[in-house]
Design a protein around this motif. Structure first.
Motif, mmCIF file in Angstrom:
data_model
loop_
_atom_site.group_PDB
_atom_site.id
_atom_site.type_symbol
_atom_site.label_atom_id
_atom_site.label_comp_id
_atom_site.label_asym_id
_atom_site.label_seq_id
_atom_site.Cartn_x
_atom_site.Cartn_y
_atom_site.Cartn_z
ATOM 1 N N ALA A 119 18.442 85.355 28.557
ATOM 2 C CA ALA A 119 19.649 85.346 27.724
ATOM 3 C C ALA A 119 20.599 84.235 28.164
ATOM 4 C CB ALA A 119 20.342 86.711 27.794
ATOM 5 N N GLN A 120 20.700 84.002 29.480
ATOM 6 C CA GLN A 120 21.561 82.927 29.978
ATOM 7 C C GLN A 120 21.012 81.562 29.574
ATOM 8 O OE1 GLN A 120 21.788 83.625 34.184
ATOM 9 N NE2 GLN A 120 22.931 85.550 33.965
ATOM 10 N N ILE A 121 19.685 81.423 29.590
ATOM 11 C CA ILE A 121 19.074 80.155 29.194
ATOM 12 C C ILE A 121 19.372 79.850 27.732
ATOM 13 C CG2 ILE A 121 16.863 78.983 28.829
ATOM 14 C CD1 ILE A 121 15.822 80.411 31.319
ATOM 15 N N GLN A 122 19.228 80.855 26.866
ATOM 16 C CA GLN A 122 19.530 80.658 25.449
ATOM 17 C C GLN A 122 20.991 80.280 25.242
ATOM 18 O OE1 GLN A 122 17.226 80.569 23.086
ATOM 19 N NE2 GLN A 122 15.672 81.021 24.653
ATOM 20 N N GLU A 123 21.874 80.888 26.034
ATOM 21 C CA GLU A 123 23.296 80.559 25.915
ATOM 22 C C GLU A 123 23.569 79.123 26.342
ATOM 23 O OE1 GLU A 123 27.340 81.747 25.049
ATOM 24 O OE2 GLU A 123 25.370 82.611 24.604
ATOM 25 N N LEU A 124 22.952 78.689 27.422
ATOM 26 C CA LEU A 124 23.162 77.323 27.897
ATOM 27 C C LEU A 124 22.599 76.291 26.920
ATOM 28 C CD1 LEU A 124 22.345 77.828 31.691
ATOM 29 C CD2 LEU A 124 24.583 77.336 30.715
ATOM 30 N N ASP A 140 19.312 78.622 40.626
ATOM 31 C CA ASP A 140 18.108 79.036 39.894
ATOM 32 C C ASP A 140 17.977 78.260 38.592
ATOM 33 O OD1 ASP A 140 17.500 80.847 41.866
ATOM 34 O OD2 ASP A 140 18.419 82.564 40.829
ATOM 35 N N HIS A 141 19.089 78.104 37.875
ATOM 36 C CA HIS A 141 19.056 77.347 36.621
ATOM 37 C C HIS A 141 18.817 75.858 36.884
ATOM 38 C CE1 HIS A 141 20.059 80.371 33.578
ATOM 39 N NE2 HIS A 141 20.847 80.935 34.488
ATOM 40 N N VAL A 142 19.360 75.355 37.961
ATOM 41 C CA VAL A 142 19.101 73.957 38.313
ATOM 42 C C VAL A 142 17.608 73.747 38.559
ATOM 43 C CG1 VAL A 142 19.490 72.189 40.072
ATOM 44 C CG2 VAL A 142 21.418 73.526 39.205
#
Length: 483
Positions: A119-124, A140-142
């Protein structure tokens, strides 16, 4: 002074008015103009004094030029990064950003661990100007290459001392290496230390210091009290205090997750609505518990230090330290949940003899002698008032006198041979035993021991019974086995 005097744009003034704020706090009056001017800031203030708005409002004004209503992700690059040590604090900052940016087309999101990343990936991927994150989840996202930090213009490090306590400094340094060198950086914290100064030297350029209170000071609107009690009676004393304040809420701090859950169940069994919040609970469970407490559905929230930062509860009357924190600075952050925004608050600590030295460290840090009140029926251990004065469990003067008198009486009743001789020397110990044995001489056997000829065969000693012959053993094979 009003918010309009600080140079805020109309969109932000309207948002502040919608939130019901009319006059800026001291930290806001000092920090907002400096941040708007583009300077790096190292800010410190007592917790609950509006520090979050002190950097959120000028950050939004600095990014207002990037505001747009386009649906293209390319038009919404990440321009600001706010780092917070805990999920709760990150969510609090995120809510402030959403509140103050309601009239600006700027996008913001909050990313933290403990939940699914998808969900965070889709938001970004939609494009986000302002990212509020905990350090671990951001890295983690980096690593997944789902966030681009090359366009960051502003960095905010909130609660830097808590970052240090939780071991996030290596992660912070790694994140700093990923950001553009030409940026504006803000470091805010309720307390400062030499380690925080070193970090500030690394991330800030010619910073301006904004500090509206003495370091590690607590709010003057908070009333402190210590209730000495034995460790085994703490739970009962807590229930007793809560029963005598039936209409008030309390945030109770403990040290471990195990004690956290057990104490909440104990209060529930005694008719006091309570729940716990700690690191083992999922983010959804923690959020639901916090919302129930804020809505007044729970009287008592038992928490570990994971909740010491980031809880913003309107007019919370009581913070109770069921166990004192092992670090004096954590006391400042715990009780900072009450007495916020000028309201009155109470900080109650239940202290046993083993915790007396931590109480001394807290009093030394905040430069305040906390009054002690013994609750009748819940008296502490006898050694409580001696703890910290030359060793744990030190005897009182009466006990020592009684012990000396008993010792002297035992000496008078002892046999004459055990009394000291004249001149303070004891008589020499006798060396001859009652049976005539002299201990001062080397040992000599009374009768000579006959020498046994070991070479004599069994058959040559008829006085001894014949022995059974030994079986031959093949040592290479481990024996011949049974026949």
């Amino acid at each position: 002074m009003s918010f309009a005097d600080l140079g805020l744009i109309p969109e932000l003034l309207n948002a502040v008015a919608d939130a019901g704020y009319t006059e800026p706090t001291p930290i806001q009056r000092q920090a907002i103009p400096i941040v708007i001017a583009g300077h790096d800031v190292m800010g410190g203030a007592q917790t609950g004094t509006g520090k979050t708005a002190g950097f959120t409002l000028p950050l939004l004004q600095r990014l207002a030029r990037h505001a747009n209503t386009s649906t293209s992700p390319a038009r919404h690059q990440t321009r600001a990064l706010i780092l917070a040590p805990t999920r709760e604090l990150a969510m609090q900052v995120y809510e402030s950003v959403k509140t103050y940016s309601r009239h600006l087309p700027l996008r913001a999101t909050c990313i933290y661990g403990g939940v699914d990343m998808n969900a965070q990936i889709q938001e970004l991927r939609r494009g986000i100007e302002i990212v509020i994150a905990t350090p671990g989840r951001l890295l983690d996202h980096v690593q997944q290459k789902t966030i681009n930090l090359t366009q960051v213009e502003m960095l905010v490090l909130d609660e830097a001392d808590r970052m240090l306590d939780m071991g996030f400094i290596p992660d912070i340094r790694r994140i700093l290496s990923l950001l553009p060198a030409n940026r504006q950086s803000l470091l805010f914290s309720a307390t400062f230390s030499e380690e925080i100064k070193k970090l500030a030297d690394q991330m800030l350029k010619n910073p301006q210091m904004v500090e509206v209170a003495r370091r590690n000071m607590v709010s003057e609107t908070i009333t402190h009290v210590v209730h000495p009690v034995s460790s085994g009676m703490k739970r009962n004393l807590l229930a007793h205090l809560l029963r005598h304040q039936p209409d008030t809420q309390a945030l109770v701090f403990v040290d471990t997750k195990l004690v956290c859950g057990r104490l909440a169940h104990f209060l529930e069994r005694h008719g006091i609505s309570a729940d716990s919040i700690h690191g083992d609970k999922s983010q959804q469970q923690r959020t639901e518990t916090l919302e129930a407490f804020k809505a007044g559905k729970l009287r008592v929230l038992v928490a570990t230090d994971v909740a010491a930062r980031g809880l913003d509860i309107d007019e919370l009357p009581y913070v109770i330290n069921f166990e004192l924190p092992h670090t004096a600075e954590d006391y400042v952050h715990r009780i900072g949940r009450t007495g916020r925004a000028g309201h009155k608050g109470n900080a109650v600590s239940l202290v046993c003899a083993e915790e007396k030295h931590w109480l001394s460290e807290i009093e030394k840090l905040i430069k305040l002698q906390i009054p002690q009140e013994v609750v009748p029926g819940f008296e502490p251990e006898p050694e409580f008032f001696e703890a910290g004065k030359g060793g744990r469990g030190r005897r009182s003067a009466a006990d020592r006198t009684d012990r000396v008198e008993k010792t002297e009486g035992a000496r008078e009743r002892a046999p004459r041979a055990t009394q000291p001789a004249a001149g303070g020397k004891r008589p020499p110990r006798p060396t001859i035993a009652p049976d005539g044995f002299d201990f001062s001489k080397p040992y000599e056997p009374a009768t000579p021991v006959p020498v046994v000829d070991t070479t004599t065969s069994i058959a040559a000693r008829p006085d001894e019974p014949p022995r059974r012959g030994q079986r031959p053993v093949a040592f290479l094979l481990g024996g011949l086995g049974r026949k």
